[in-house]
Motif scaffolding. Structure first.
Motif, PDB file in Angstrom:
ATOM      1  N   CYS A   2       0.797  -1.240   0.000  1.00 45.28           N
ATOM      2  CA  CYS A   2       0.000   0.000   0.000  1.00 45.28           C
ATOM      3  C   CYS A   2       0.823   1.280   0.000  1.00 45.28           C
ATOM      4  CB  CYS A   2      -0.975  -0.007   1.168  1.00 45.28           C
ATOM      5  SG  CYS A   2      -2.232  -1.268   0.952  1.00 45.28           S
ATOM      6  N   GLU A   3       2.075   1.247   0.438  1.00 47.80           N
ATOM      7  CA  GLU A   3       2.866   2.469   0.378  1.00 47.80           C
ATOM      8  C   GLU A   3       3.360   2.659  -1.060  1.00 47.80           C
ATOM      9  OE1 GLU A   3       6.209   2.698   3.048  1.00 47.80           O
ATOM     10  OE2 GLU A   3       6.520   4.804   2.590  1.00 47.80           O
ATOM     11  N   ALA A   4       3.294   3.870  -1.612  1.00 46.39           N
ATOM     12  CA  ALA A   4       2.781   5.059  -0.970  1.00 46.39           C
ATOM     13  C   ALA A   4       1.257   5.157  -1.136  1.00 46.39           C
ATOM     14  CB  ALA A   4       3.463   6.277  -1.548  1.00 46.39           C
ATOM     15  N   GLY A   7      12.409  -3.844  -1.401  1.00 42.63           N
ATOM     16  CA  GLY A   7      12.999  -4.798  -0.456  1.00 42.63           C
ATOM     17  C   GLY A   7      11.987  -5.400   0.499  1.00 42.63           C
ATOM     18  N   ALA A   8      11.208  -4.542   1.147  1.00 42.01           N
ATOM     19  CA  ALA A   8      10.282  -5.029   2.160  1.00 42.01           C
ATOM     20  C   ALA A   8       9.383  -3.882   2.590  1.00 42.01           C
ATOM     21  CB  ALA A   8      11.046  -5.554   3.369  1.00 42.01           C
ATOM     22  N   MET A   9       8.361  -4.220   3.378  1.00 40.26           N
ATOM     23  CA  MET A   9       7.395  -3.197   3.786  1.00 40.26           C
ATOM     24  C   MET A   9       6.983  -3.393   5.236  1.00 40.26           C
ATOM     25  SD  MET A   9       5.674  -0.547   2.951  1.00 40.26           S
ATOM     26  CE  MET A   9       4.742   0.247   4.247  1.00 40.26           C
ATOM     27  N   GLU A  10       6.990  -2.283   5.971  1.00 44.15           N
ATOM     28  CA  GLU A  10       6.840  -2.310   7.422  1.00 44.15           C
ATOM     29  C   GLU A  10       5.398  -2.327   7.933  1.00 44.15           C
ATOM     30  OE1 GLU A  10       8.054   0.369   5.605  1.00 44.15           O
ATOM     31  OE2 GLU A  10       7.340   2.256   6.461  1.00 44.15           O
ATOM     32  N   ASN A  11       4.424  -2.805   7.179  1.00 45.81           N
ATOM     33  CA  ASN A  11       3.025  -2.823   7.630  1.00 45.81           C
ATOM     34  C   ASN A  11       2.922  -3.237   9.094  1.00 45.81           C
ATOM     35  OD1 ASN A  11       2.406  -2.753   4.730  1.00 45.81           O
ATOM     36  ND2 ASN A  11       3.069  -4.886   4.812  1.00 45.81           N
ATOM     37  N   GLY A  22      15.851  -5.785  10.352  1.00 43.85           N
ATOM     38  CA  GLY A  22      16.020  -4.739  11.363  1.00 43.85           C
ATOM     39  C   GLY A  22      15.323  -3.455  10.928  1.00 43.85           C
ATOM     40  N   HIS A  23      15.591  -3.030   9.704  1.00 48.42           N
ATOM     41  CA  HIS A  23      15.012  -1.782   9.203  1.00 48.42           C
ATOM     42  C   HIS A  23      13.483  -1.772   9.364  1.00 48.42           C
ATOM     43  CE1 HIS A  23      14.853   1.734   6.406  1.00 48.42           C
ATOM     44  NE2 HIS A  23      13.671   1.212   6.105  1.00 48.42           N
ATOM     45  N   GLU A  24      12.847  -2.824   8.884  1.00 50.78           N
ATOM     46  CA  GLU A  24      11.373  -2.840   8.951  1.00 50.78           C
ATOM     47  C   GLU A  24      10.911  -2.899  10.398  1.00 50.78           C
ATOM     48  OE1 GLU A  24      10.275  -1.961   6.207  1.00 50.78           O
ATOM     49  OE2 GLU A  24      11.982  -2.577   4.969  1.00 50.78           O
ATOM     50  N   TYR A  25      11.629  -3.635  11.214  1.00 48.90           N
ATOM     51  CA  TYR A  25      11.243  -3.677  12.630  1.00 48.90           C
ATOM     52  C   TYR A  25      11.370  -2.287  13.265  1.00 48.90           C
ATOM     53  CZ  TYR A  25      10.933  -4.259  17.526  1.00 48.90           C
ATOM     54  OH  TYR A  25      10.536  -4.066  18.819  1.00 48.90           O
ATOM     55  N   LYS A  44      10.803   9.372   8.298  1.00 45.66           N
ATOM     56  CA  LYS A  44      10.824   7.976   8.734  1.00 45.66           C
ATOM     57  C   LYS A  44      11.931   7.182   8.064  1.00 45.66           C
ATOM     58  CE  LYS A  44       7.208   5.865   5.693  1.00 45.66           C
ATOM     59  NZ  LYS A  44       7.781   4.647   5.100  1.00 45.66           N
ATOM     60  N   GLU A  45      12.250   7.494   6.797  1.00 47.58           N
ATOM     61  CA  GLU A  45      13.219   6.660   6.085  1.00 47.58           C
ATOM     62  C   GLU A  45      14.668   7.008   6.439  1.00 47.58           C
ATOM     63  OE1 GLU A  45      12.423   4.009   5.032  1.00 47.58           O
ATOM     64  OE2 GLU A  45      10.298   4.180   4.521  1.00 47.58           O
ATOM     65  N   GLY A  46      15.010   8.288   6.444  1.00 44.81           N
ATOM     66  CA  GLY A  46      16.373   8.656   6.819  1.00 44.81           C
ATOM     67  C   GLY A  46      16.671   8.173   8.230  1.00 44.81           C
ATOM     68  N   MET A  60       4.777   9.935  -6.477  1.00 41.59           N
ATOM     69  CA  MET A  60       5.520   9.817  -5.215  1.00 41.59           C
ATOM     70  C   MET A  60       6.499   8.660  -5.221  1.00 41.59           C
ATOM     71  SD  MET A  60       6.376  11.095  -2.433  1.00 41.59           S
ATOM     72  CE  MET A  60       7.623  10.331  -1.388  1.00 41.59           C
ATOM     73  N   ASN A  61       6.126   7.557  -5.844  1.00 41.26           N
ATOM     74  CA  ASN A  61       7.032   6.396  -5.812  1.00 41.26           C
ATOM     75  C   ASN A  61       8.399   6.704  -6.410  1.00 41.26           C
ATOM     76  OD1 ASN A  61       5.434   4.478  -4.477  1.00 41.26           O
ATOM     77  ND2 ASN A  61       4.200   4.249  -6.336  1.00 41.26           N
ATOM     78  N   ASN A  62       8.501   7.751  -7.227  1.00 41.57           N
ATOM     79  CA  ASN A  62       9.803   8.120  -7.780  1.00 41.57           C
ATOM     80  C   ASN A  62      10.713   8.778  -6.746  1.00 41.57           C
ATOM     81  OD1 ASN A  62       9.357   7.145 -10.359  1.00 41.57           O
ATOM     82  ND2 ASN A  62       8.503   9.083 -11.114  1.00 41.57           N
ATOM     83  N   VAL A 122      16.594  10.575  -0.382  1.00 41.32           N
ATOM     84  CA  VAL A 122      15.688  10.564   0.773  1.00 41.32           C
ATOM     85  C   VAL A 122      16.164   9.550   1.819  1.00 41.32           C
ATOM     86  CG1 VAL A 122      13.348   9.898   1.477  1.00 41.32           C
ATOM     87  CG2 VAL A 122      13.686  11.428  -0.487  1.00 41.32           C
ATOM     88  N   TYR A 123      16.588   8.389   1.364  1.00 41.12           N
ATOM     89  CA  TYR A 123      16.986   7.331   2.292  1.00 41.12           C
ATOM     90  C   TYR A 123      18.408   7.537   2.826  1.00 41.12           C
ATOM     91  CZ  TYR A 123      13.049   4.065   1.619  1.00 41.12           C
ATOM     92  OH  TYR A 123      11.823   3.470   1.633  1.00 41.12           O
ATOM     93  N   ASN A 124      19.376   7.570   1.925  1.00 39.51           N
ATOM     94  CA  ASN A 124      20.773   7.490   2.375  1.00 39.51           C
ATOM     95  C   ASN A 124      21.364   8.842   2.742  1.00 39.51           C
ATOM     96  OD1 ASN A 124      20.407   5.223  -0.051  1.00 39.51           O
ATOM     97  ND2 ASN A 124      21.159   4.489   1.917  1.00 39.51           N
TER      98      ASN A 124
HETATM   99  N1  B3K Z   1       8.617   1.852   3.328  1.00 44.07           N
HETATM  100  C1  B3K Z   1       8.918   0.870   2.324  1.00 44.07           C
HETATM  101  C2  B3K Z   1       9.103   1.452   0.962  1.00 44.07           C
HETATM  102  C3  B3K Z   1       7.858   1.672   0.213  1.00 44.07           C
HETATM  103  C4  B3K Z   1       8.141   2.037  -1.222  1.00 44.07           C
HETATM  104  C5  B3K Z   1       6.912   2.444  -1.948  1.00 44.07           C
HETATM  105  N2  B3K Z   1       7.167   2.619  -3.361  1.00 44.07           N
HETATM  106  C6  B3K Z   1      10.111   0.064   2.686  1.00 44.07           C
HETATM  107  C7  B3K Z   1      11.037   0.685   3.640  1.00 44.07           C
HETATM  108  O1  B3K Z   1      11.667   1.696   3.412  1.00 44.07           O
HETATM  109  O2  B3K Z   1      11.144   0.174   4.719  1.00 44.07           O
END
Ligand code: B3K
Ligand code: ZN
Length: 892
Positions: free
Chosen positions: A127-129, A268-272, A303-306, A326-328, A379-381, A387-389
Motif C-alpha cells: 500500500c505504500e505510498a 525490499g520489504a514493507m513495514e506494515n 532490522g530496518h522494517e522492525y 521515517k526513512e532517513g 511519489m514512488n519516484n 531521501v533514504y541514504n
Molecule cells: N517503506 C517501504 C518502501 C515503500 C516504497 C513504496 N514505493 C520500505 C522501507 O523503506 O522500509
C-alpha cells in the motif's frame, strides 16, 4: 495511462484533510475471478480543516463500485461523482457519519504489484505510498489515521492462512468450504500500513520476551518448501528487537509480529503494522543458496522494517514530502544496528561507498532533489537514495553534533511529544534542539537544498601551530541558486611523523581540553579557521573522519601523504579513503595516458602501498578486502568531466593485472590460506572468505591460467554460496571452457531456485569480458528470463544498466536500445519497476557527444511511448528537460 501533463503535487500546498476517518471496518471475499471489498468508514468532519468542506472526496483507482450507503441508506447516482481517480460524496454531509462501499477488484490482473495482488498463488498487498486506493475508496494519505478491523473470507483449502494487521480475534469455518478470519489492530494507522495475506503458507515461529516481560509471538511465513530457510530472518528479528530496547529503550507493542516472504515484490520489504511483507530475497537464507552479503542483507532489512514500528508507524509522516522523517531516521537506525552486530568500520565504508556511487550521482543529475522534496508527479519516484541514504547522513550529523546521549534525549522527546501522530521533519529537528538546548536553526538547510556541498580544506604549519581553513560552497549543479551555507560536523585528526594521532588543542582552550584522536569541529560559516597549538612536529591532517558530513572533500595531497595515511590513519574510514583516493589518482593518470595513446603505468608507490596493505597481518580481512578493491568504474567516471568509458575499463583491468603480478605470492597465500576452510558464519570466517575471494579476482586478472584453475577448483568444491558465486564471477571473465563449465553447471544445479537463478543472471550481466553485451542480449531471450518478476528484471537489466558502465555504454548504442525496449515493455506491466530501470539513463549528459546522441534518441523513444506511465514519464521528462548548463526545469 498517458496523461499529457500530469500536475505535480507541491509541498507548500499541504492542507489538512476535510474529514477524519476514525474507524475502518473491512470485509474481503477473496476468490479466483475477483475479490469483493466492503468498507465501512467511520467519518467525521476534521476540526482542523482550513475551510469546512461540504463534500468528501475519497481516493480510488481501478475499482468497480457495486454499492454505496451513507448511514445505512443507499446513495443514488446524483449523490456522488465517480471519476477514474476519486469518488466524491456531495454535501451537505452530517458532522459525523458512516459511509459503506462495496467494490470489485481484480488482484489476479494486478501486474503493478501495488494494492492487492497475487504472487504465485498467494494474495498479498503493498500500500505504500498510494496503493490502498486500489483496494477501496478511502482518504489515502498518511495524516488520516484510523483503527482497522479486517475480516477475510476465502476458500479454506487454497487459502488456509489469512492474515492482517494486529491481533487475530475470531475465525470460523463457513458451510460453503470457505473460512473467515477477523483481525483487529488496536493502533490507529494510516492506509499505507495496511496489509492482508491469503495463501497456503507455513510459519517458522518463536517467542520473544520483551524487557518488561511481555511474550511476543514471532512468525516468518513462507511457502511450505521454504520453511528451512527462515532461521536467520527469525534470529535477526529477535536481535533487532533486543537492540532497539537496549539502544533506544523501545519495546514492541503488539502480541504478534509476522513477516511474509513473497517472490514478486517491487522493493525490499514493507513495514506494515504487525505484518511486514518482504521480498523473499531479504528473508530466505541457507548457506548453500545465500552469500555472506545476503545474510547481512537479511539482518539489515529485517532490522530496518522492525525499527519502523516506532520510527514510521507509531510516529508517522504528515505528508509524503516528509518521507525522510521515517526513512532517513530508520536507515540510520539500521546502520547503527548492523554496525553493532558486525563491524562498525566495514559498515561505514560500505555505506559511504554506496552513497557516493548512487546518491552523489543523483545529486548532480536531473532528478536532484532535497531530502525533503518540494514537488512530485509520482511519489514512488521519490523513494530515492537521497531521501533514504543522504537522509540517514543528515540524521547521523545530529548524532555527531549532539553526541550519542544528546541524540537519545532528542529521540525520547520526539516520542514523548509525537507518539500516535503524523508529523514533519521540522518536528523532529525541534525535538532534537529542545532536548539539548541546541540551536538547530541553520541545520534546516540540509532539508531545503539539493546537491552535494563541496568542502575545501587547507592546512598551514608554522611555529608549532597548525591552521586548518575549511571552506564550504555549492556544487556547480546548483546553477543559478545561491548556496545555503550549512551547519556541519567535520571530524578531524592530526597524525604525527610516527603515524600516531597527536593531542588536539585549539588556540584559546586550556591545556586540559586536549584530546588525543578525533575532534568534531563545527562548521557554520562559509569559511572558518581552526588553529591547533602545542604541536611537536608538522602533522598530516585527516579530515572528515568517519565521513562526518555528506560532502565532497577537496584537499591537496601528495602521493607520499596518501601513502602515509593509507598506512597509518587510526580512523578506519579515512585510512580506506586515502587508499581509494590514491588509487583514483593513479588510475585517472592511466586513463589519461590511454586516451593519449601513451603507455599507461601504475604508480610504483601505489603498488608498494597496496602490497603493504595486502601484507598487513594486523588488518581485519573484511577491511583488507575493501582496501585492496580498486575504485569502481563508476567512481572513476564521476571524477571526470566526460566519462572515458573504454579507457576507464582498460585502465582498471590493467591495474588489477599489474597488482596481481606484482604481489602474486602474497595474493596466492591470501587465497590458499583462507579458502576451503570448513564453513561457519562467524565474523572471522566471513572475513577470510572476503579476503580469499578478493585475492582470487586479482589472481585471475593477472594470470588467467593459474587464476582460472583456482577458480574452477573453488567453484567445484565450495560448500557455500559465497565461495561458489565468487568463483563463478571469475569464471565468467574467462571465455571458453572455464566459463561454459561454470555457467552451465550453476544453471543446472539452481534452475528451480529463483533467488539463486537471479545471481546467475546478475553475475553474467556484470562481467567485464568483451562479449558481455552479446551475452546479455541472449539472456534477455533465455527461457528463465521473466520481465514480470521484479527481481529477475533487476538481476539482468538493473545490474547491466546500473553496474556495468563499460558494456551498457557500448559505443554502438545496443545497450541503450536493449534497456529502452525493456523499459517500454515493463512499463505496461509495472511502472514502478520500469521507472527504476529507466533511471540508468539519468547520467546521460556526462558522456561524449556520440553517446549522448544515442542516449537522447532512446529517451525520446521512451517519452513517445503511447502507454507511458506517469512514473516513467516524470523521470524521462526531467532527464530531457535538463539544459546543457545543468539547470533543471522542475515539472510544472
Ligand atoms: N517503506 C517501504 C518502501 C515503500 C516504497 C513504496 N514505493 C520500505 C522501507 O523503506 O522500509
Ligand atoms: Zn524504510
Amino acid at each position: 495511462m498517458k496523461d499529457p501533463q500530469p500536475t505535480p503535487v507541491r509541498r507548500l500546498d499541504y492542507a489538512p484533510p476535510s474529514h477524519l476517518v476514525d474507524t475502518v471496518d473491512l470485509v474481503f471475499e477473496l476468490a479466483e475471478a475477483h475479490t469483493l471489498v466492503t468498507a465501512r468508514l467511520g467519518c467525521r468532519r476534521n476540526p482542523e480543516a482550513r475551510e469546512p468542506a461540504e463534500a468528501l472526496r475519497l481516493d480510488g483507482e481501478l475499482l468497480e463500485l457495486l454499492e454505496i450507503e451513507l448511514d445505512g441508506k443507499p446513495l443514488g447516482p446524483n449523490a456522488y461523482t465517480l471519476t477514474k481517480d476519486y469518488l466524491e460524496i456531495s454535501g451537505p454531509l452530517p458532522e459525523q457519519f458512516e459511509l459503506q462501499t462495496r467494490v470489485r477488484i481484480k488482484p489476479q490482473e494486478n501486474t503493478a504489484f501495488s494494492g492487492l495482488y497475487r504472487s504465485s498463488s498467494t494474495f498479498c498487498t503493498q500500500c505504500e505510498a498510494q496503493g490502498f486506493r486500489r483496494i477501496t475508496y478511502m482518504l489515502d494519505r498518511p495524516d488520516v489515521m484510523s483503527r482497522y478491523t479486517t475480516q477475510i473470507i476465502a476458500d479454506a483449502t487454497r487459502y488456509p492462512v489469512l492474515l492482517s494487521n494486529g491481533n487475530r480475534v475470531a475465525s470460523e469455518a463457513l458451510e460453503d468450504g470457505r473460512h473467515s478470519v477477523r483481525w483487529e489492530d488496536p493502533f490507529p494507522k494510516p492506509t499505507y500500513l495496511f496489509a492482508l495475506v491469503g495463501g497456503d503458507l507455513r510459519a517458522h515461529a518463536a517467542s520473544f520476551t520483551t524487557r518488561s516481560g511481555r511474550e511476543v509471538r514471532l512468525e516468518i511465513w513462507v511457502e511450505p518448501h521454504e520453511i528451512d530457510k527462515c532461521d536467520h530472518a527469525l534470529q535477526s528479528l529477535a536481535n533487532a528487537m533486543r537492540w532497539d530496547e537496549e539502544v533506544f529503550g523501545l519495546e514492541y507493542d503488539l502480541d504478534i509480529y509476522m513477516i511474509l516472504a513473497v517472490h514478486d515484490f517491487n522493493m525490499g520489504a514493507m513495514e506494515n503494522k504487525g505484518l511486514n511483507i518482504f521480498n523473499s530475497k531479504y528473508v530466505l537464507a541457507a548457506l548453500e543458496t545465500a552469500t555472506d552479503d545476503d545474510y547481512e542483507g537479511v539482518e539489515a532489512v529485517v532490522g530496518h522494517e522492525y525499527f519502523h514500528n516506532w520510527t514510521g508507524n507509531r510516529v508517522t509522516c504528515r505528508d509524503w514530502f516528509q518521507l525522510t522523517l521515517k526513512e532517513g531516521l530508520t536507515v540510520f537506525r539500521d546502520q547503527q544496528f548492523t554496525a553493532d552486530m558486525t563491524s562498525a568500520a566495514v559498515k561505514r565504508i560500505d555505506d559511504v561507498r554506496g552513497l557516493r556511487i548512487v546518491q552523489f550521482a543523483e545529486d548532480r543529475g536531473p532528478m536532484a532533489h532535497p531530502i525533503r522534496p518540494d514537488a512530485y508527479v509520482e511519489m514512488n519516484n521519490f523513494y530515492t537514495s537521497t531521501v533514504y541514504n543522504k537522509g540517514a547522513e543528515v540524521i547521523r550529523m545530529y548524532h555527531t553534533l549532539l553526541g550519542a546521549e544528546g541524540f537519545r534525549r532528542g529521540m525520547d522527546l520526539y516520542f514523548e511529544r509525537h507518539d500516535g501522530q503524523a508529523v514533519t521533519c521540522d518536528d523532529f529537528r525541534a525535538a532534537m534542539a529542545d532536548a539539548n538546548q541546541a540551536d538547530l536553526e541553520q541545520f534546516e538547510r540540509w532539508y531545503v537544498q539539493a546537491g552535494t556541498p563541496q568542502l575545501h580544506a587547507l592546512g598551514t604549519w608554522a611555529d608549532g601551530r597548525y591552521t586548518l581553513t575549511l571552506t564550504q560552497s555549492g556544487p556547480p549543479s546548483l546553477g543559478e541558486q545561491s548556496y545555503l551555507v550549512r551547519h556541519m560536523p567535520v571530524s578531524v585528526g592530526l597524525l604525527g611523523p610516527d603515524g600516531n594521532d597527536l593531542p588536539l588543542r585549539l588556540e584559546g582552550e586550556d591545556q586540559a581540553a586536549a584530546v588525543s584522536g578525533t575532534r568534531v569541529l563545527e562548521l557554520r560559516e562559509s569559511e572558518q579557521q581552526f588553529v591547533f597549538v602545542d604541536l611537536p612536529a608538522k602533522p598530516v591532517v585527516s579530515v572528515l573522519r568517519g565521513f562526518s558530513a555528506p560532502v565532497e572533500l577537496h584537499i591537496e595531497r601528495s602521493r607520499e601523504e596518501l601513502a602515509f595515511l593509507m598506512a597509518n590513519d587510526s580512523d578506519a574510514f579515512n585510512r580506506w579513503d586515502a587508499g581509494q583516493r590514491f588509487a583514483t589518482d593513479t588510475l585517472l593518470a592511466m586513463v589519461g595516458a590511454i586516451e593519449a595513446g601513451a603507455a599507461a603505468v601504475l604508480d610504483p608507490l601505489f603498488v608498494d602501498s597496496w602490497g603493504a596493505i595486502a601484507a598487513d597481518d594486523a588488518l581485519d580481512g573484511s577491511l583488507k578486502a575493501l582496501a585492496l578493491d580498486l575504485p569502481d568504474e563508476r567512481v572513476l567516471g564521476q571524477a571526470m568531466s566526460v566519462v572515458a568509458v573504454d579507457a576507464i575499463h582498460h585502465a582498471r583491468a590493467q591495474a588489477m593485472a599489474s597488482l596481481g603480478r606484482a604481489h602474486h605470492d602474497l595474493l596466492l597465500a591470501a587465497h590458499q590460506s583462507n579458502v576451503g576452510q570448513a564453513y561457519d558464519a562467524s565474523r572471522e570466517s566471513i572475513a577470510r572468505r572476503r579476503l580469499a575471494n578478493t585475492a582470487l579476482a586479482f589472481l585471475c586478472a593477472s594470470d588467467p591460467k593459474q587464476g582460472g584453475s583456482l577458480a574452477r577448483q573453488q567453484f567445484d568444491s565450495a560448500d557455500n554460496m559465497t565461495d561458489r558465486q565468487a568463483a563463478l564471477a571469475c569464471l565468467v571473465e574467462l571465455p571458453g571452457e572455464a566459463r561454459d563449465h561454470g555457467v552451465l553447471a550453476f544453471h543446472e544445479q539452481w534452475r528451480s531456485d529463483p533467488l539463486v537463478l537471479d545471481k546467475w543472471f546478475a553475475v553474467q550481466a556484470r562481467a567485464g569480458v568483451a562479449d558481455t553485451l552479446e551475452r546479455v542480449l541472449a539472456l534477455r531471450d533465455h527461457a528463465d528470463f521473466d520481465r514480470r518478476n521484479p527481481n529477475r528484471a533487476r538481476a539482468l537489466l538493473g545490474t547491466f544498466a546500473q553496474r556495468n558502465q563499460a558494456h551498457f555504454h557500448a559505443a554502438d548504442g545496443r545497450g541503450y536500445r536493449l534497456l529502452a525496449d525493456e523499459v517500454i515493455a515493463i512499463d505496461q506491466l509495472n511502472p514502478q519497476v520500469a521507472a527504476r530501470l529507466v533511471s540508468a539513463f539519468n547520467s546521460w549528459r556526462r558522456f561524449d557527444s556520440e553517446r549522448q546522441a544515442l542516449l537522447r534518441e532512446q529517451l525520446e523513444r521512451i517519452a513517445a511511448s503511447p502507454t507511458l506511465s506517469k512514473d516513467v514519464g516524470e523521470i524521462v521528462g526531467r532527464a530531457l528537460a535538463v539544459s546543457h548548463s545543468g539547470d533543471i526545469d522542475l515539472p510544472g
